[in-house]
Design an enzyme around this catalytic site. Structure first.
Site, PDB file in Angstrom:
ATOM      1  N   TYR A 201       0.653  -1.120   0.130  1.00 12.41           N
ATOM      2  CA  TYR A 201      -0.041  -0.350   0.002  1.00 12.41           C
ATOM      3  C   TYR A 201       1.146   1.462  -0.103  1.00 12.41           C
ATOM      4  CZ  TYR A 201      -4.150  -3.335   0.377  1.00 12.41           C
ATOM      5  OH  TYR A 201      -5.275  -4.170  -0.187  1.00 12.41           O
TER       6      TYR A 201
ATOM      7  N   ARG B  19       1.801   2.019  -3.990  1.00 10.68           N
ATOM      8  CA  ARG B  19       0.525   2.425  -4.561  1.00 10.68           C
ATOM      9  C   ARG B  19      -0.030   4.471  -4.201  1.00 10.68           C
ATOM     10  NH1 ARG B  19      -4.839  -1.149  -4.398  1.00 10.68           N
ATOM     11  NH2 ARG B  19      -4.687  -0.002  -5.331  1.00 10.68           N
TER      12      ARG B  19
ATOM     13  N   GLN C 154     -15.760   2.162  -5.759  1.00  9.86           N
ATOM     14  CA  GLN C 154     -14.879   0.776  -5.176  1.00  9.86           C
ATOM     15  C   GLN C 154     -13.258   1.519  -4.747  1.00  9.86           C
ATOM     16  OE1 GLN C 154     -16.459  -2.846  -7.363  1.00  9.86           O
ATOM     17  NE2 GLN C 154     -16.933  -1.036  -8.411  1.00  9.86           N
TER      18      GLN C 154
ATOM     19  N   VAL D 247     -10.037   3.352  -3.705  1.00  8.90           N
ATOM     20  CA  VAL D 247      -9.224   3.943  -3.114  1.00  8.90           C
ATOM     21  C   VAL D 247      -7.662   4.502  -3.265  1.00  8.90           C
ATOM     22  CG1 VAL D 247      -9.522   2.002  -1.690  1.00  8.90           C
ATOM     23  CG2 VAL D 247      -7.235   1.997  -2.822  1.00  8.90           C
ATOM     24  N   ASP D 248      -8.345   5.500  -4.079  1.00  7.49           N
ATOM     25  CA  ASP D 248      -7.518   6.948  -4.724  1.00  7.49           C
ATOM     26  C   ASP D 248      -8.650   7.643  -4.417  1.00  7.49           C
ATOM     27  OD1 ASP D 248      -9.329   7.146  -7.522  1.00  7.49           O
ATOM     28  OD2 ASP D 248      -8.044   6.096  -7.878  1.00  7.49           O
TER      29      ASP D 248
ATOM     30  N   HIS E 164     -14.311   1.643  -0.363  1.00  5.25           N
ATOM     31  CA  HIS E 164     -13.744   0.545  -0.097  1.00  5.25           C
ATOM     32  C   HIS E 164     -12.092   1.067   1.241  1.00  5.25           C
ATOM     33  CE1 HIS E 164     -14.832  -3.087  -3.431  1.00  5.25           C
ATOM     34  NE2 HIS E 164     -15.784  -2.798  -2.404  1.00  5.25           N
TER      35      HIS E 164
ATOM     36  N   GLY F  17     -16.923   1.466 -15.424  1.00 12.17           N
ATOM     37  CA  GLY F  17     -15.537   1.047 -14.814  1.00 12.17           C
ATOM     38  C   GLY F  17     -15.757   0.162 -13.328  1.00 12.17           C
TER      39      GLY F  17
ATOM     40  N   SER G  52     -16.340  -4.069 -13.306  1.00 11.82           N
ATOM     41  CA  SER G  52     -16.319  -5.243 -13.890  1.00 11.82           C
ATOM     42  C   SER G  52     -17.803  -5.869 -13.315  1.00 11.82           C
ATOM     43  CB  SER G  52     -15.096  -6.367 -13.824  1.00 11.82           C
ATOM     44  OG  SER G  52     -15.002  -6.885 -12.221  1.00 11.82           O
TER      45      SER G  52
END
Ligand code: APR
Length: 229
Positions: A53, A56, A86, A88-89, A104, A171, A173
């Site tokens: 993390y 990221r 969803q 986390v940015d 999330h 964006g 799935s």
């Protein structure tokens, strides 16, 4: 103003240079989900998980919101826009969207192990390390909802979707529950738009599918929404 609720997934940030999870070359081809995205993985090897993390988060600071994020923020002049992400940015916030709910968690935040309700900002440029504790001496971990953990924000997300005039999905799935089940809360007759360059399988037949990348898809959506203002 009409209420527009938008559910976004990793594809929303792909054009900003952030990898999706399940596309070819996606994050889950390079990392094992159970090692970096479960409480058991953190218990087994906390250093590896913190490092994953930290990397990221560092990458996020090199990325910018794309035209899709900016286009959604611009819709606020004509609609009451609520974003359920969803991701986390923090690219929706940096594009100036004002109502963003993170299902999330958030990469730029930390919480003590065992207490996801106490949340701390991680100062820009700082990594999270083993031994970093909160004022009560509790080890800090990434504020990320891992597989197998509760998703506390799902209830407010359901309420927003059930109360929406228009629902948009971009964006994702729709593979991961409970987020994937949110589509089921959209009322019959509520216009639903889905933006994705790939086919996305859903249980509904009343969806207006815009087959495009997020930036172009949001441009098309903005034109289509003129008739709903
Ligand atoms: N624009 C729009 N959509 C795109 C783009 C793009 N530029 N590029 C890829 N996509 C689409 C893909 O076609 C796919 O449908 O984005 C979707 C990405 O799907 P996933 O990688 O499965 O990501 P997501 O649905 O957000 O994953 C959900 O899974 O691993 C967990 O917690 C993680 O929040 C994540 C959750």
């Amino acid at each position: 103003m009409k209420k527009l609720v938008v559910l976004t997934g990793a594809g929303m940030s792909a054009e900003s240079g952030i990898s999706t999870f399940r596309d070819s070359g996606g994050l889950w081809e390079k990392y094992k989900v159970e090692e970096v995205a479960t409480p058991e993985g953190f218990e087994a090897n906390p250093g590896l998980v913190l490092d994953f993390y930290n990397q990221r988060r560092k990458q996020l600071y090199t990325c910018q919101p794309n035209e899709g994020h900016l286009g959604l923020a611009a819709l606020e002049k004509d609609f009451e826009v609520y974003i359920i992400t969803q991701n986390v940015d923090n690219l929706h916030e940096r594009a100036s969207s004002t109502n963003v709910l993170h299902l999330h968690g958030e990469l730029t935040k930390a919480c003590p192990v065992g207490d996801p309700y106490t949340v701390y900002d991680i100062p820009p440029g700082k990594d999270l390390q083993l031994g970093d504790t909160d004022p009560q001496g509790r080890q800090l971990r990434p504020f990320i909802v891992w597989f197998g953990e509760a998703v506390p924000m799902i209830e407010p997300a359901i309420r927003q979707i059930a109360d929406a005039d228009i629902f948009v999905i971009i964006g994702t799935s729709l593979n991961v529950y409970p987020a994937a089940g949110l589509l089921g809360y959209a009322r019959r007759g509520q216009p639903i738009f889905l933006i994705d360059p790939q086919e996305v399988h859903t249980c509904r037949t009343d969806i207006h599918f815009i087959r495009a990348l997020a930036s172009e898809g949001v441009r098309q959506l903005t034109r289509l929404l003129k008739e709903y203002r």
